[in-house]
Motif scaffolding. Structure first.
Motif, PDB file in Angstrom:
ATOM      1  N   GLY A 312       0.787  -1.220   0.000  1.00 33.92           N
ATOM      2  CA  GLY A 312       0.000   0.000   0.000  1.00 33.92           C
ATOM      3  C   GLY A 312       0.819   1.270   0.000  1.00 33.92           C
ATOM      4  O   GLY A 312       0.265   2.371   0.007  1.00 33.92           O
ATOM      5  N   SER A 313       2.151   1.135  -0.024  1.00 31.65           N
ATOM      6  CA  SER A 313       3.001   2.324   0.011  1.00 31.65           C
ATOM      7  C   SER A 313       3.128   2.994  -1.349  1.00 31.65           C
ATOM      8  O   SER A 313       3.588   4.131  -1.444  1.00 31.65           O
ATOM      9  N   GLY A 314       2.736   2.298  -2.435  1.00 35.36           N
ATOM     10  CA  GLY A 314       2.800   2.885  -3.767  1.00 35.36           C
ATOM     11  C   GLY A 314       3.906   2.342  -4.646  1.00 35.36           C
ATOM     12  O   GLY A 314       4.092   2.812  -5.774  1.00 35.36           O
ATOM     13  N   LYS A 315       4.640   1.321  -4.182  1.00 35.77           N
ATOM     14  CA  LYS A 315       5.784   0.799  -4.940  1.00 35.77           C
ATOM     15  C   LYS A 315       5.357   0.263  -6.304  1.00 35.77           C
ATOM     16  O   LYS A 315       5.897   0.659  -7.348  1.00 35.77           O
ATOM     17  N   SER A 316       4.386  -0.651  -6.317  1.00 35.24           N
ATOM     18  CA  SER A 316       3.947  -1.250  -7.579  1.00 35.24           C
ATOM     19  C   SER A 316       3.226  -0.244  -8.462  1.00 35.24           C
ATOM     20  O   SER A 316       3.238  -0.379  -9.687  1.00 35.24           O
ATOM     21  N   THR A 317       2.614   0.759  -7.861  1.00 37.62           N
ATOM     22  CA  THR A 317       1.963   1.807  -8.649  1.00 37.62           C
ATOM     23  C   THR A 317       2.995   2.606  -9.436  1.00 37.62           C
ATOM     24  O   THR A 317       2.772   2.975 -10.590  1.00 37.62           O
ATOM     25  N   VAL A 318       4.157   2.869  -8.817  1.00 43.54           N
ATOM     26  CA  VAL A 318       5.247   3.529  -9.545  1.00 43.54           C
ATOM     27  C   VAL A 318       5.668   2.675 -10.732  1.00 43.54           C
ATOM     28  O   VAL A 318       5.839   3.177 -11.857  1.00 43.54           O
ATOM     29  N   ALA A 319       5.827   1.364 -10.503  1.00 45.70           N
ATOM     30  CA  ALA A 319       6.203   0.456 -11.595  1.00 45.70           C
ATOM     31  C   ALA A 319       5.151   0.467 -12.691  1.00 45.70           C
ATOM     32  O   ALA A 319       5.476   0.479 -13.889  1.00 45.70           O
ATOM     33  N   GLY A 320       3.876   0.468 -12.300  1.00 46.15           N
ATOM     34  CA  GLY A 320       2.801   0.484 -13.287  1.00 46.15           C
ATOM     35  C   GLY A 320       2.801   1.750 -14.124  1.00 46.15           C
ATOM     36  O   GLY A 320       2.568   1.715 -15.333  1.00 46.15           O
ATOM     37  N   ALA A 321       3.090   2.891 -13.500  1.00 46.11           N
ATOM     38  CA  ALA A 321       3.139   4.152 -14.238  1.00 46.11           C
ATOM     39  C   ALA A 321       4.292   4.167 -15.234  1.00 46.11           C
ATOM     40  O   ALA A 321       4.156   4.655 -16.360  1.00 46.11           O
ATOM     41  N   LEU A 322       5.437   3.604 -14.844  1.00 47.17           N
ATOM     42  CA  LEU A 322       6.608   3.617 -15.720  1.00 47.17           C
ATOM     43  C   LEU A 322       6.479   2.645 -16.885  1.00 47.17           C
ATOM     44  O   LEU A 322       7.163   2.800 -17.905  1.00 47.17           O
ATOM     45  N   THR A 323       5.605   1.647 -16.748  1.00 47.77           N
ATOM     46  CA  THR A 323       5.435   0.652 -17.816  1.00 47.77           C
ATOM     47  C   THR A 323       4.125   0.818 -18.579  1.00 47.77           C
ATOM     48  O   THR A 323       3.771  -0.041 -19.384  1.00 47.77           O
ATOM     49  N   GLY A 324       3.404   1.915 -18.342  1.00 48.51           N
ATOM     50  CA  GLY A 324       2.189   2.173 -19.090  1.00 48.51           C
ATOM     51  C   GLY A 324       0.973   1.428 -18.608  1.00 48.51           C
ATOM     52  O   GLY A 324      -0.081   1.468 -19.257  1.00 48.51           O
ATOM     53  N   LEU A 325       1.058   0.741 -17.472  1.00 49.44           N
ATOM     54  CA  LEU A 325      -0.081  -0.005 -16.947  1.00 49.44           C
ATOM     55  C   LEU A 325      -0.993   0.857 -16.101  1.00 49.44           C
ATOM     56  O   LEU A 325      -2.145   0.496 -15.857  1.00 49.44           O
ATOM     57  N   VAL A 326      -0.484   1.985 -15.625  1.00 50.42           N
ATOM     58  CA  VAL A 326      -1.240   2.903 -14.774  1.00 50.42           C
ATOM     59  C   VAL A 326      -1.089   4.307 -15.345  1.00 50.42           C
ATOM     60  O   VAL A 326       0.027   4.710 -15.711  1.00 50.42           O
ATOM     61  N   ALA A 327      -2.193   5.048 -15.423  1.00 48.40           N
ATOM     62  CA  ALA A 327      -2.151   6.427 -15.933  1.00 48.40           C
ATOM     63  C   ALA A 327      -1.842   7.388 -14.796  1.00 48.40           C
ATOM     64  O   ALA A 327      -2.600   7.461 -13.816  1.00 48.40           O
ATOM     65  N   PRO A 328      -0.736   8.132 -14.859  1.00 47.02           N
ATOM     66  CA  PRO A 328      -0.408   9.081 -13.790  1.00 47.02           C
ATOM     67  C   PRO A 328      -1.292  10.329 -13.867  1.00 47.02           C
ATOM     68  O   PRO A 328      -1.809  10.679 -14.936  1.00 47.02           O
ATOM     69  N   LYS A 329      -1.425  10.987 -12.747  1.00 47.65           N
ATOM     70  CA  LYS A 329      -2.163  12.250 -12.715  1.00 47.65           C
ATOM     71  C   LYS A 329      -1.275  13.396 -13.190  1.00 47.65           C
ATOM     72  O   LYS A 329      -1.711  14.279 -13.945  1.00 47.65           O
ATOM     73  N   SER A 330      -0.024  13.383 -12.756  1.00 50.98           N
ATOM     74  CA  SER A 330       0.896  14.462 -13.119  1.00 50.98           C
ATOM     75  C   SER A 330       2.326  13.993 -12.917  1.00 50.98           C
ATOM     76  O   SER A 330       2.581  12.892 -12.426  1.00 50.98           O
ATOM     77  N   GLY A 331       3.266  14.854 -13.288  1.00 51.94           N
ATOM     78  CA  GLY A 331       4.673  14.541 -13.155  1.00 51.94           C
ATOM     79  C   GLY A 331       5.289  14.165 -14.489  1.00 51.94           C
ATOM     80  O   GLY A 331       4.589  14.043 -15.514  1.00 51.94           O
ATOM     81  N   THR A 332       6.606  13.971 -14.488  1.00 55.64           N
ATOM     82  CA  THR A 332       7.321  13.594 -15.704  1.00 55.64           C
ATOM     83  C   THR A 332       8.238  12.415 -15.416  1.00 55.64           C
ATOM     84  O   THR A 332       8.671  12.213 -14.288  1.00 55.64           O
ATOM     85  N   ALA A 333       8.523  11.644 -16.471  1.00 56.59           N
ATOM     86  CA  ALA A 333       9.477  10.541 -16.388  1.00 56.59           C
ATOM     87  C   ALA A 333      10.115  10.382 -17.754  1.00 56.59           C
ATOM     88  O   ALA A 333       9.409  10.240 -18.756  1.00 56.59           O
ATOM     89  N   THR A 334      11.433  10.434 -17.791  1.00 60.04           N
ATOM     90  CA  THR A 334      12.142  10.325 -19.066  1.00 60.04           C
ATOM     91  C   THR A 334      13.200   9.235 -18.991  1.00 60.04           C
ATOM     92  O   THR A 334      13.839   9.041 -17.950  1.00 60.04           O
ATOM     93  N   LEU A 335      13.372   8.539 -20.105  1.00 61.44           N
ATOM     94  CA  LEU A 335      14.416   7.534 -20.240  1.00 61.44           C
ATOM     95  C   LEU A 335      15.434   8.087 -21.225  1.00 61.44           C
ATOM     96  O   LEU A 335      15.203   8.106 -22.426  1.00 61.44           O
TER      97      LEU A 335
END
Length: 528
Positions: A312-335
């Motif tokens: 429940g801390s948000g770890k897997s949610t971060v992974a989901g956002a970085l792999t396109g499985l979860v839609a983020p509300k805001s922020g940026t991530a670049t590779l």
């Protein structure tokens, strides 16, 4: 002193194979016996056979298992169903590994706790409800009276396991059997359940059989230990003797495989390693509630960032956002300058080749109908990396060799592999696209400690040989220390602490980080 449970020359045969071979042990009043071994060692089968619960088709159980109850001795091997019904739930309580499957999803907590009270103690409904309330309060379930009318899906994993403990202790049993009761839990919740059972054992006076693959955990609870390997008790001794003077090589192997704080981490990364992944103020919401709250971090090429926190801390949610499985509300991530969060179409497909994901449960991650070779080759087909069946077959063989599996494993199905072998296949599949970033989401959490140690060694070797970059997600700081150059601690979706691993683990600044560290089993039992 008469043992609560005395097992002599217990043997279990399935067909032509003897899977439990001549095991003997005693469980004394107010004492805890730890039964330890890897998956397939016979731990659970031994406990089920000894308590008369083994119901495998064609199983033949011989030997003796006697329960001292009320001044009488009840033989459980070969006992009639009527005798076993009078014992189970009344004189022997059980806590199993997965409370989600052990609890009835259609019944309230009150119904599930009072069932054994009405069956074995003939309590009225009102008296049984009062006893159920007392039990939920004893196991520390918050707002216990309101929870009586709750259903299992309305509780967290740790809360469900507390309910299982309450059910097991409802009728004041002489013996409590705890079969991997904390394996699926966070280290902090695990520590709470361990303390809970120890406290309740003291209060209720039950003898305990604690089954686990983790000697470090058993060191926190057991007075004596039986170590099983391939259905044989290879070592039986008091807990301190097991830790200080292990007599058998297998026991030493289990001890050496434990992740320990202070054991050291990976070699230092080059100081000039460039940033591969740059995440800034990433935020995710579910139903209007924040799941990840403006988290910022960077991962340098060829290094590992450990992402730590409870469920429940948000770890897997971060992974989901970085792999396109979860839609983020805001922020940026670049590779390396390429936007990860807003990419679409062909550019998204190209990006997905650069990032691979390895999940916690390798059995669920692999199609049970597809052979291993097909599972590994699928990304090659999707991304058109190797053209032609022959070229793909060669690449599959190369990937299997890379993760330490024989080429002939390509023709096997997932159910024909062990847990560690399935996770190696998942890693081979993730590497098929030659990614720059590999996200490992609790990738070793479901494995035996010895298998986990081998998989961690494999991941370290692959990082060194291929220059891989990892986002390593875990709730266990000892495992994270072994793998990580930097560590980010999450709690309730927010970053609590983010520093180089050596600095954070040697001198944590936040109380939450210190709590996570304190939950890791020590190198040696604090008391025997």
């Amino acid at each position: 002193m008469t043992p609560v449970l005395s097992v002599q020359d217990l043997r279990v045969r399935l067909g032509r194979r003897e899977i439990v071979r001549g095991i003997s042990f005693d469980v004394e009043p107010d004492q805890t016996l730890g039964i330890v071994g890897e998956s397939g060692s016979g731990k659970t089968v031994t406990a089920l056979a000894a308590t008369g619960l083994l119901d495998a088709p064609g199983a033949v159980v011989t030997g003796s298992s006697s329960l001292a109850a009320g001044g009488d001795s009840i033989e459980l091997v070969g006992a009639k169903p009527r005798v076993l019904r009078s014992v189970h739930g009344g004189r022997i309580g059980f806590v199993f590994q997965d409370p989600g499957t052990s609890l009835n999803p259609l019944l309230t907590l009150e119904r599930q706790i009072t069932e054994s009270l009405q069956a074995h103690r003939n309590l009225t409904r009102r008296s049984a409800r009062q006893r159920a309330l007392e039990l939920l309060e004893a196991v520390g379930l918050p707002d216990a009276e309101r929870r009586l009318d709750s259903y299992p899906h309305q509780l967290s994993g740790g809360q469900r396991q507390r309910v299982m403990v309450a059910i097991a202790l409802a009728c004041d049993p002489e013996l409590l059997v705890a079969d991997e009761p904390t394996t699926a839990l966070d280290v902090t919740t695990q520590a709470q359940i361990v303390d809970l059972i120890k406290d309740l054992q003291r209060d209720f006076g039950a003898a305990v059989v604690w089954i686990s693959h983790d000697l470090g955990l058993v060191g926190q609870v057991a007075d004596t230990v039986t170590v099983l390997q391939d259905g044989v008790a290879v070592e039986q001794a008091p807990i301190l003797d097991i830790f200080d003077r292990p007599a058998h090589a297998y026991t030493r192997e289990l001890l050496d495989a434990r992740p320990l704080i202070g054991a050291g981490g990976p070699p230092p990364a080059p100081a000039d390693a460039p940033v591969l992944l740059d995440v800034d103020k990433l935020a995710v919401e579910f139903g209007g509630a924040p799941a990840v709250n403006e988290v910022t971090f960077q991962i340098r090429r060829g290094t590992t960032l450990g992402l730590v926190g409870e469920s429940g801390s948000g770890k897997s949610t971060v992974a989901g956002a970085l792999t396109g499985l979860v839609a983020p509300k805001s922020g940026t991530a670049t590779l390396e300058g390429t936007d990860i969060l807003g990419v679409r179409g062909a550019a998204e497909k190209a990006l997905r080749r650069r990032i691979s994901l390895v999940l916690q449960d390798p059995f669920a991650a692999l199609d049970p109908r597809a052979r291993v070779g097909s599972a590994i080759a699928e990304p090659l087909v999707v991304h058109r990396i190797r053209r032609g069946k022959h070229a793909r077959t060669e690449r599959v063989a190369e990937l299997l060799e890379l993760v330490g599996l024989p080429e002939e494993f390509a023709s096997r199905y997932p159910h024909e592999l062990s847990g560690g072998q399935r996770q190696r296949v998942s890693i081979a599949r993730a590497l098929a696209v030659e990614p720059e970033l590999v996200i490992l989401d609790e990738a070793t959490a479901s494995l035996d400690v010895s298998v986990q140690a081998r998989v961690l060694d494999l991941l370290s070797d692959l990082q060194r040989e291929l220059g891989l970059t990892y986002l390593f997600i875990s709730h266990d700081l000892a495992v994270v220390e072994r793998m990580s150059h930097d560590v980010l601690v999450l709690r309730d979706g927010a970053a609590v602490e983010y520093r180089p691993a050596a600095d954070l683990l040697s001198a944590p600044e936040q109380e939450y980080t210190r709590t996570l560290l304190a939950a890791v089993p020590p190198a040696r039992p604090r008391s025997g």
